[in-house]
Design a protein around this motif. Structure first.
Motif, PDB file in Angstrom:
ATOM      1  N   SER A  88       0.847  -1.188   0.000  1.00 48.84           N
ATOM      2  CA  SER A  88       0.000   0.000   0.000  1.00 48.84           C
ATOM      3  C   SER A  88       0.887   1.244   0.000  1.00 48.84           C
ATOM      4  N   LEU A  89       0.288   2.379  -0.297  1.00 47.59           N
ATOM      5  CA  LEU A  89       1.021   3.642  -0.297  1.00 47.59           C
ATOM      6  C   LEU A  89       1.624   3.913   1.069  1.00 47.59           C
ATOM      7  N   LEU A  90       0.883   3.614   2.117  1.00 48.80           N
ATOM      8  CA  LEU A  90       1.391   3.814   3.478  1.00 48.80           C
ATOM      9  C   LEU A  90       2.602   2.927   3.749  1.00 48.80           C
ATOM     10  N   ASP A  91       2.565   1.668   3.302  1.00 46.45           N
ATOM     11  CA  ASP A  91       3.703   0.761   3.482  1.00 46.45           C
ATOM     12  C   ASP A  91       4.933   1.253   2.720  1.00 46.45           C
ATOM     13  N   ILE A  92       4.713   1.735   1.510  1.00 45.73           N
ATOM     14  CA  ILE A  92       5.829   2.229   0.692  1.00 45.73           C
ATOM     15  C   ILE A  92       6.451   3.452   1.353  1.00 45.73           C
ATOM     16  N   LYS A  93       5.623   4.371   1.822  1.00 45.64           N
ATOM     17  CA  LYS A  93       6.140   5.572   2.486  1.00 45.64           C
ATOM     18  C   LYS A  93       6.861   5.223   3.788  1.00 45.64           C
ATOM     19  N   ASP A  94       6.306   4.275   4.553  1.00 46.73           N
ATOM     20  CA  ASP A  94       6.932   3.864   5.806  1.00 46.73           C
ATOM     21  C   ASP A  94       8.290   3.224   5.536  1.00 46.73           C
ATOM     22  N   ARG A  95       8.363   2.393   4.522  1.00 48.30           N
ATOM     23  CA  ARG A  95       9.643   1.758   4.167  1.00 48.30           C
ATOM     24  C   ARG A  95      10.661   2.819   3.755  1.00 48.30           C
ATOM     25  N   TYR A  96      10.223   3.786   2.971  1.00 47.47           N
ATOM     26  CA  TYR A  96      11.113   4.846   2.519  1.00 47.47           C
ATOM     27  C   TYR A  96      11.582   5.704   3.700  1.00 47.47           C
ATOM     28  N   ALA A  97      10.662   6.051   4.586  1.00 47.64           N
ATOM     29  CA  ALA A  97      11.023   6.868   5.760  1.00 47.64           C
ATOM     30  C   ALA A  97      12.027   6.122   6.631  1.00 47.64           C
ATOM     31  N   ARG A  98      11.783   4.851   6.869  1.00 50.23           N
ATOM     32  CA  ARG A  98      12.711   4.045   7.675  1.00 50.23           C
ATOM     33  C   ARG A  98      14.083   3.992   7.005  1.00 50.23           C
ATOM     34  N   GLU A 130       6.664  15.361  -8.963  1.00 52.06           N
ATOM     35  CA  GLU A 130       6.810  14.107  -8.223  1.00 52.06           C
ATOM     36  C   GLU A 130       5.458  13.425  -8.018  1.00 52.06           C
ATOM     37  N   ILE A 131       4.410  14.215  -7.857  1.00 51.57           N
ATOM     38  CA  ILE A 131       3.083  13.641  -7.656  1.00 51.57           C
ATOM     39  C   ILE A 131       2.633  12.887  -8.901  1.00 51.57           C
ATOM     40  N   MET A 132       3.045  13.339 -10.068  1.00 52.87           N
ATOM     41  CA  MET A 132       2.639  12.714 -11.326  1.00 52.87           C
ATOM     42  C   MET A 132       3.444  11.445 -11.637  1.00 52.87           C
ATOM     43  N   MET A 133       4.564  11.250 -10.959  1.00 56.42           N
ATOM     44  CA  MET A 133       5.421  10.090 -11.216  1.00 56.42           C
ATOM     45  C   MET A 133       4.855   8.841 -10.544  1.00 56.42           C
ATOM     46  N   PRO A 134       5.253   7.658 -11.026  1.00 51.94           N
ATOM     47  CA  PRO A 134       4.857   6.431 -10.315  1.00 51.94           C
ATOM     48  C   PRO A 134       5.444   6.430  -8.897  1.00 51.94           C
ATOM     49  N   ILE A 135       4.692   5.858  -7.989  1.00 45.38           N
ATOM     50  CA  ILE A 135       5.069   5.895  -6.568  1.00 45.38           C
ATOM     51  C   ILE A 135       6.418   5.234  -6.324  1.00 45.38           C
ATOM     52  N   GLU A 136       6.743   4.179  -7.082  1.00 48.69           N
ATOM     53  CA  GLU A 136       8.015   3.487  -6.905  1.00 48.69           C
ATOM     54  C   GLU A 136       9.199   4.373  -7.291  1.00 48.69           C
ATOM     55  N   ASP A 137       8.980   5.275  -8.236  1.00 50.89           N
ATOM     56  CA  ASP A 137      10.058   6.186  -8.634  1.00 50.89           C
ATOM     57  C   ASP A 137      10.302   7.271  -7.589  1.00 50.89           C
ATOM     58  N   ILE A 138       9.246   7.708  -6.948  1.00 45.43           N
ATOM     59  CA  ILE A 138       9.393   8.766  -5.943  1.00 45.43           C
ATOM     60  C   ILE A 138      10.015   8.204  -4.668  1.00 45.43           C
ATOM     61  N   TYR A 139       9.455   7.108  -4.191  1.00 47.79           N
ATOM     62  CA  TYR A 139       9.877   6.545  -2.906  1.00 47.79           C
ATOM     63  C   TYR A 139      10.652   5.235  -3.087  1.00 47.79           C
ATOM     64  N   GLY A 140      11.425   5.163  -4.128  1.00 50.82           N
ATOM     65  CA  GLY A 140      12.229   3.967  -4.383  1.00 50.82           C
ATOM     66  C   GLY A 140      13.380   3.854  -3.389  1.00 50.82           C
ATOM     67  N   VAL A 141      13.652   2.633  -2.983  1.00 50.61           N
ATOM     68  CA  VAL A 141      14.727   2.354  -2.036  1.00 50.61           C
ATOM     69  C   VAL A 141      15.757   1.486  -2.748  1.00 50.61           C
ATOM     70  N   SER A 142      17.000   1.885  -2.653  1.00 51.70           N
ATOM     71  CA  SER A 142      18.074   1.105  -3.252  1.00 51.70           C
ATOM     72  C   SER A 142      18.216  -0.224  -2.504  1.00 51.70           C
ATOM     73  N   ASP A 143      18.025  -1.317  -3.236  1.00 51.08           N
ATOM     74  CA  ASP A 143      18.106  -2.638  -2.598  1.00 51.08           C
ATOM     75  C   ASP A 143      19.494  -2.902  -2.033  1.00 51.08           C
ATOM     76  N   ASP A 144      20.538  -2.451  -2.735  1.00 51.29           N
ATOM     77  CA  ASP A 144      21.900  -2.671  -2.244  1.00 51.29           C
ATOM     78  C   ASP A 144      22.144  -1.929  -0.937  1.00 51.29           C
ATOM     79  N   GLU A 145      21.722  -0.663  -0.893  1.00 54.95           N
ATOM     80  CA  GLU A 145      21.914   0.113   0.336  1.00 54.95           C
ATOM     81  C   GLU A 145      21.087  -0.465   1.488  1.00 54.95           C
ATOM     82  N   GLU A 146      19.863  -0.890   1.174  1.00 55.16           N
ATOM     83  CA  GLU A 146      19.015  -1.469   2.211  1.00 55.16           C
ATOM     84  C   GLU A 146      19.628  -2.772   2.728  1.00 55.16           C
TER      85      GLU A 146
END
Length: 188
Positions: free
Chosen positions: A78-88, A145-161
């Protein structure tokens, strides 16, 4: 195993020569020890099976813990999960960078110069600037940014994670609510 048999034979000889035990002769105890040594194979097999079962349970737990984030990524979040993951992620990345800078300073504490302090300050300011840039996307996304896909805005680098997970930063308990991120974003 040969050492065990030699040791047992020496103990049998010692007790046979020196001590009568509970009104039984030493031949009784020798037969008991021999019976136990024949049964020890079953005992050893049972212990190996118990150890194998315990190891299998631990492997299952470890795999489920480490594979769970990958499975969650494959499913719809969900959008909330994506934002929470990005914030963390951005908070832990900031903590990791500041921790790395502090560790370098601590390692050189006896030979620190003004240049070391200036470089550390610059590196800390860069880490905070990167955090603030990424936190702004969470708090105040702009029109493009609002017009972009959510994964592009709040994308998390898998390597860094993955690196942060291996380093143990994901074990930290941190507050990823909007208020906490806003408080750090607007900190003076």
């Amino acid at each position: 195993m040969e050492l065990w048999h030699k040791l047992r034979a020496q103990l049998n000889d010692f007790f046979y020569l020196n001590y009568p035990i509970h009104n039984y002769d030493l031949m009784y105890w020798k037969h008991m020890a021999e019976a136990f040594s024949q049964d020890i194979d079953c005992f050893q097999l049972a212990m190996l099976l118990v150890i194998f079962a315990i190891n299998a349970i631990f492997v299952f737990i470890i795999l489920s813990v480490y594979l769970r984030p990958a499975l969650e990524e494959g499913g719809e979040m969900s959008l909330l999960d994506i934002k929470d993951r990005y914030a963390r992620f951005i908070l832990l990345r900031l903590i990791a960078r500041l921790d790395r800078i502090q560790s370098k300073m601590s390692a050189k504490k006896n030979t620190l110069t003004f240049q070391h302090y200036a470089r550390a300050h610059t590196n800390m300011a860069k880490a905070v600037a990167v955090f603030r840039k990424d936190a702004r996307k969470l708090i105040l996304p702009n029109e493009s940014e609002i017009m972009m896909p959510i994964e592009d805005i709040y994308g998390v680098s898998d390597d860094e994670e993955r690196h942060l997970r291996r380093a143990g930063y994901y074990k930290l308990i941190i507050d990823t609510t909007d208020e906490a991120v806003k408080g750090l974003f607007n900190a003076k």
